[in-house]
Design a protein around this motif. Structure first.
Motif, PDB file in Angstrom:
ATOM      1  N   ARG A  47      26.170  -6.609 -79.291  1.00  0.00           N
ATOM      2  CA  ARG A  47      24.924  -6.877 -80.028  1.00  0.00           C
ATOM      3  C   ARG A  47      25.035  -6.425 -81.480  1.00  0.00           C
ATOM      4  NH1 ARG A  47      20.789  -4.405 -75.849  1.00  0.00           N
ATOM      5  NH2 ARG A  47      21.180  -5.802 -74.127  1.00  0.00           N
ATOM      6  N   LEU A  48      25.607  -5.250 -81.679  1.00  0.00           N
ATOM      7  CA  LEU A  48      25.793  -4.739 -83.042  1.00  0.00           C
ATOM      8  C   LEU A  48      26.686  -5.671 -83.849  1.00  0.00           C
ATOM      9  CD1 LEU A  48      25.616  -2.625 -85.285  1.00  0.00           C
ATOM     10  CD2 LEU A  48      27.493  -1.408 -84.164  1.00  0.00           C
ATOM     11  N   LEU A  49      27.765  -6.122 -83.259  1.00  0.00           N
ATOM     12  CA  LEU A  49      28.669  -7.032 -83.964  1.00  0.00           C
ATOM     13  C   LEU A  49      27.973  -8.356 -84.291  1.00  0.00           C
ATOM     14  CD1 LEU A  49      31.987  -6.331 -82.051  1.00  0.00           C
ATOM     15  CD2 LEU A  49      31.349  -5.578 -84.350  1.00  0.00           C
ATOM     16  N   ALA A  50      27.113  -8.830 -83.408  1.00  0.00           N
ATOM     17  CA  ALA A  50      26.364 -10.063 -83.677  1.00  0.00           C
ATOM     18  C   ALA A  50      25.445  -9.883 -84.880  1.00  0.00           C
ATOM     19  CB  ALA A  50      25.568 -10.480 -82.443  1.00  0.00           C
ATOM     20  N   GLY A  66      27.760   1.287 -74.840  1.00  0.00           N
ATOM     21  CA  GLY A  66      28.486   0.383 -73.963  1.00  0.00           C
ATOM     22  C   GLY A  66      28.933  -0.879 -74.674  1.00  0.00           C
ATOM     23  N   VAL A  67      29.700  -1.675 -73.968  1.00  0.00           N
ATOM     24  CA  VAL A  67      30.235  -2.914 -74.519  1.00  0.00           C
ATOM     25  C   VAL A  67      29.108  -3.863 -74.920  1.00  0.00           C
ATOM     26  CG1 VAL A  67      31.610  -4.960 -73.975  1.00  0.00           C
ATOM     27  CG2 VAL A  67      32.386  -2.709 -73.237  1.00  0.00           C
ATOM     28  N   GLU A  68      28.075  -3.962 -74.096  1.00  0.00           N
ATOM     29  CA  GLU A  68      26.964  -4.865 -74.402  1.00  0.00           C
ATOM     30  C   GLU A  68      26.278  -4.486 -75.719  1.00  0.00           C
ATOM     31  OE1 GLU A  68      22.748  -6.240 -72.431  1.00  0.00           O
ATOM     32  OE2 GLU A  68      24.377  -5.628 -71.100  1.00  0.00           O
ATOM     33  N   VAL A 117      31.209   4.539 -80.015  1.00  0.00           N
ATOM     34  CA  VAL A 117      31.377   4.315 -78.581  1.00  0.00           C
ATOM     35  C   VAL A 117      31.654   5.637 -77.865  1.00  0.00           C
ATOM     36  CG1 VAL A 117      32.886   3.255 -76.843  1.00  0.00           C
ATOM     37  CG2 VAL A 117      32.079   1.905 -78.785  1.00  0.00           C
ATOM     38  N   GLN A 118      32.511   6.465 -78.441  1.00  0.00           N
ATOM     39  CA  GLN A 118      32.900   7.725 -77.801  1.00  0.00           C
ATOM     40  C   GLN A 118      31.787   8.761 -77.825  1.00  0.00           C
ATOM     41  OE1 GLN A 118      36.440   8.898 -79.837  1.00  0.00           O
ATOM     42  NE2 GLN A 118      37.748   7.512 -78.666  1.00  0.00           N
TER      43      GLN A 118
END
Length: 75
Positions: A37-40, A31-33, A25-26
């Motif tokens: 998606r990656l976590l899904a 972004g959060v979206e 992220v850093q």
């Protein structure tokens, strides 16, 4: 660890994954979206592995838990 001696599981895998995602992220300005998606994708992969490796008794326990009434939580 010896090279070629097999796979190893890190003792604190949750911390390693959290740090890796934080770095992503850093540094990559993800972004959060995109993170969701990656976590899904990772959750889907984990579910497929669980299905492939589940024993008959584990499958029966999951079916029983899915059919059980869920408790009501009141806050």
């Amino acid at each position: 660890m010896r090279h070629g001696s097999g796979a190893y599981v890190a003792p604190n895998i949750d911390g390693i994954v959290a740090m890796s995602l934080g770095t992503l992220v850093q540094l990559e300005e993800v972004g959060v979206e995109e993170l969701i998606r990656l976590l899904a994708v990772l959750n889907g992969y984990a579910a497929r592995l669980a299905i492939d490796r589940a024993t008959d008794s584990e499958i029966a326990a999951i079916r029983q838990a899915a059919q059980a009434p869920s408790p009501v939580h009141r806050g």
